[in-house]
Design a protein around this motif. Structure first.
Motif, PDB file in Angstrom:
ATOM      1  N   ALA A  39       0.831  -1.206   0.000  1.00  0.00           N
ATOM      2  CA  ALA A  39       0.000   0.000   0.000  1.00  0.00           C
ATOM      3  C   ALA A  39       0.866   1.256   0.000  1.00  0.00           C
ATOM      4  CB  ALA A  39      -0.941  -0.005   1.206  1.00  0.00           C
ATOM      5  N   GLY A  40       1.933   1.239   0.785  1.00  0.00           N
ATOM      6  CA  GLY A  40       2.841   2.387   0.811  1.00  0.00           C
ATOM      7  C   GLY A  40       3.486   2.641  -0.533  1.00  0.00           C
ATOM      8  N   ARG A  41       3.926   1.582  -1.172  1.00  0.00           N
ATOM      9  CA  ARG A  41       4.517   1.737  -2.503  1.00  0.00           C
ATOM     10  C   ARG A  41       3.487   2.258  -3.506  1.00  0.00           C
ATOM     11  NH1 ARG A  41       8.133  -3.692  -3.395  1.00  0.00           N
ATOM     12  NH2 ARG A  41       9.765  -3.139  -1.924  1.00  0.00           N
ATOM     13  N   ALA A  42       2.268   1.724  -3.408  1.00  0.00           N
ATOM     14  CA  ALA A  42       1.210   2.141  -4.347  1.00  0.00           C
ATOM     15  C   ALA A  42       0.906   3.629  -4.185  1.00  0.00           C
ATOM     16  CB  ALA A  42      -0.043   1.307  -4.136  1.00  0.00           C
ATOM     17  N   ARG A  43       0.956   4.137  -2.950  1.00  0.00           N
ATOM     18  CA  ARG A  43       0.729   5.568  -2.731  1.00  0.00           C
ATOM     19  C   ARG A  43       1.787   6.416  -3.438  1.00  0.00           C
ATOM     20  NH1 ARG A  43      -0.964   3.711   2.243  1.00  0.00           N
ATOM     21  NH2 ARG A  43       1.051   3.986   3.248  1.00  0.00           N
ATOM     22  N   ARG A  44       2.963   5.825  -3.635  1.00  0.00           N
ATOM     23  CA  ARG A  44       4.038   6.528  -4.343  1.00  0.00           C
ATOM     24  C   ARG A  44       4.034   6.199  -5.842  1.00  0.00           C
ATOM     25  NH1 ARG A  44       6.322   4.601   0.332  1.00  0.00           N
ATOM     26  NH2 ARG A  44       7.476   2.959  -0.738  1.00  0.00           N
ATOM     27  N   GLY A  45       3.009   5.478  -6.299  1.00  0.00           N
ATOM     28  CA  GLY A  45       2.866   5.173  -7.719  1.00  0.00           C
ATOM     29  C   GLY A  45       3.488   3.861  -8.167  1.00  0.00           C
ATOM     30  N   ASP A  46       4.052   3.097  -7.237  1.00  0.00           N
ATOM     31  CA  ASP A  46       4.689   1.818  -7.566  1.00  0.00           C
ATOM     32  C   ASP A  46       3.779   0.676  -7.122  1.00  0.00           C
ATOM     33  OD1 ASP A  46       6.274  -0.427  -7.881  1.00  0.00           O
ATOM     34  OD2 ASP A  46       7.795   0.194  -6.424  1.00  0.00           O
ATOM     35  N   HIS A  47       3.154   0.016  -8.067  1.00  0.00           N
ATOM     36  CA  HIS A  47       2.204  -1.059  -7.744  1.00  0.00           C
ATOM     37  C   HIS A  47       2.861  -2.440  -7.746  1.00  0.00           C
ATOM     38  CE1 HIS A  47      -1.156   1.689  -7.708  1.00  0.00           C
ATOM     39  NE2 HIS A  47      -0.581   2.283  -8.731  1.00  0.00           N
ATOM     40  N   SER A  48       4.182  -2.466  -7.803  1.00  0.00           N
ATOM     41  CA  SER A  48       4.880  -3.751  -7.847  1.00  0.00           C
ATOM     42  C   SER A  48       4.703  -4.552  -6.555  1.00  0.00           C
ATOM     43  CB  SER A  48       6.366  -3.549  -8.127  1.00  0.00           C
ATOM     44  OG  SER A  48       6.992  -2.880  -7.048  1.00  0.00           O
ATOM     45  N   GLY A  49       4.494  -3.873  -5.438  1.00  0.00           N
ATOM     46  CA  GLY A  49       4.271  -4.587  -4.177  1.00  0.00           C
ATOM     47  C   GLY A  49       3.036  -5.460  -4.243  1.00  0.00           C
ATOM     48  N   TRP A  50       1.961  -4.920  -4.823  1.00  0.00           N
ATOM     49  CA  TRP A  50       0.728  -5.709  -4.971  1.00  0.00           C
ATOM     50  C   TRP A  50       0.944  -6.848  -5.957  1.00  0.00           C
ATOM     51  CZ3 TRP A  50      -2.323  -5.365  -1.171  1.00  0.00           C
ATOM     52  CH2 TRP A  50      -2.609  -4.154  -0.547  1.00  0.00           C
ATOM     53  N   ALA A  51       1.650  -6.568  -7.053  1.00  0.00           N
ATOM     54  CA  ALA A  51       1.911  -7.605  -8.053  1.00  0.00           C
ATOM     55  C   ALA A  51       2.779  -8.717  -7.458  1.00  0.00           C
ATOM     56  CB  ALA A  51       2.584  -6.997  -9.283  1.00  0.00           C
ATOM     57  N   ASN A  52       3.780  -8.348  -6.667  1.00  0.00           N
ATOM     58  CA  ASN A  52       4.635  -9.348  -6.015  1.00  0.00           C
ATOM     59  C   ASN A  52       3.846 -10.186  -5.015  1.00  0.00           C
ATOM     60  OD1 ASN A  52       6.833  -8.434  -7.450  1.00  0.00           O
ATOM     61  ND2 ASN A  52       7.607  -7.162  -5.785  1.00  0.00           N
ATOM     62  N   LEU A  53       2.959  -9.548  -4.265  1.00  0.00           N
ATOM     63  CA  LEU A  53       2.141 -10.289  -3.311  1.00  0.00           C
ATOM     64  C   LEU A  53       1.239 -11.273  -4.041  1.00  0.00           C
ATOM     65  CD1 LEU A  53       1.088 -10.903  -0.492  1.00  0.00           C
ATOM     66  CD2 LEU A  53      -0.410  -8.897  -0.687  1.00  0.00           C
ATOM     67  N   ALA A  54       0.600 -10.837  -5.123  1.00  0.00           N
ATOM     68  CA  ALA A  54      -0.276 -11.731  -5.890  1.00  0.00           C
ATOM     69  C   ALA A  54       0.511 -12.923  -6.428  1.00  0.00           C
ATOM     70  CB  ALA A  54      -0.944 -10.963  -7.030  1.00  0.00           C
ATOM     71  N   ALA A  55       1.683 -12.662  -6.995  1.00  0.00           N
ATOM     72  CA  ALA A  55       2.496 -13.741  -7.548  1.00  0.00           C
ATOM     73  C   ALA A  55       2.948 -14.712  -6.461  1.00  0.00           C
ATOM     74  CB  ALA A  55       3.707 -13.164  -8.278  1.00  0.00           C
ATOM     75  N   THR A  56       3.337 -14.182  -5.326  1.00  0.00           N
ATOM     76  CA  THR A  56       3.771 -15.025  -4.206  1.00  0.00           C
ATOM     77  C   THR A  56       2.636 -15.912  -3.715  1.00  0.00           C
ATOM     78  OG1 THR A  56       5.438 -13.411  -3.542  1.00  0.00           O
ATOM     79  CG2 THR A  56       4.704 -14.973  -1.853  1.00  0.00           C
TER      80      THR A  56
END
Length: 129
Positions: A39-56
């Motif tokens: 969520a913190g990364r997404a607030r800064r415009g980086d949605h890779s955290g959500w994508a990494n969580l989904a993949a994991t």
């Protein structure tokens, strides 16, 4: 007291509560952490955290074969329908759907096996995030 102090205190209290729940609680505590990072990364415009969580979580779910029961077959059927409906959804929406699936998969395992594995999986994701 700063906002960060309050957030830290809240996290500690929630973690203590979750740890008291055993392996499931530990998995929930790690989930809180990795979702907060995403969520913190997404607030800064980086949605890779959500994508990494989904993949994991997708990899976690793939490690457990569904039970040979009608219930498991029905759950898998409905999951596949839900997954197909997520085409074009945001990374966060997809990650949260996989979180639902991972909880179901973890809960279907004997004892705390699935929850302990999910906790380790999320802990490892946290370590590389």
């Amino acid at each position: 007291m700063t906002r960060a102090d309050n957030r830290n205190r809240h996290w500690q209290a929630r973690r203590e509560h979750n740890v008291a729940l055993g392996a499931k609680g530990i998995a929930l505590a790690w989930s809180d952490q990795v979702r907060a990072i995403a969520a913190g990364r997404a607030r800064r415009g980086d949605h890779s955290g959500w994508a990494n969580l989904a993949a994991t979580l997708e990899v976690f779910c793939s490690r457990f074969a569904p039970a040979d029961t009608r219930r498991a077959a029905s759950q898998l059927y409905h999951w596949e329908l839900r997954l197909a409906a997520l085409d074009g959804a945001s990374p966060k929406t997809i990650a949260l759907a996989w979180w639902d699936r991972a909880r179901a998969v973890a809960g279907d395992q004997d004892g705390d096996t699935g929850w302990a594995d999910l906790a380790r999986t999320l802990q490892n994701l946290h370590a590389v995030s």
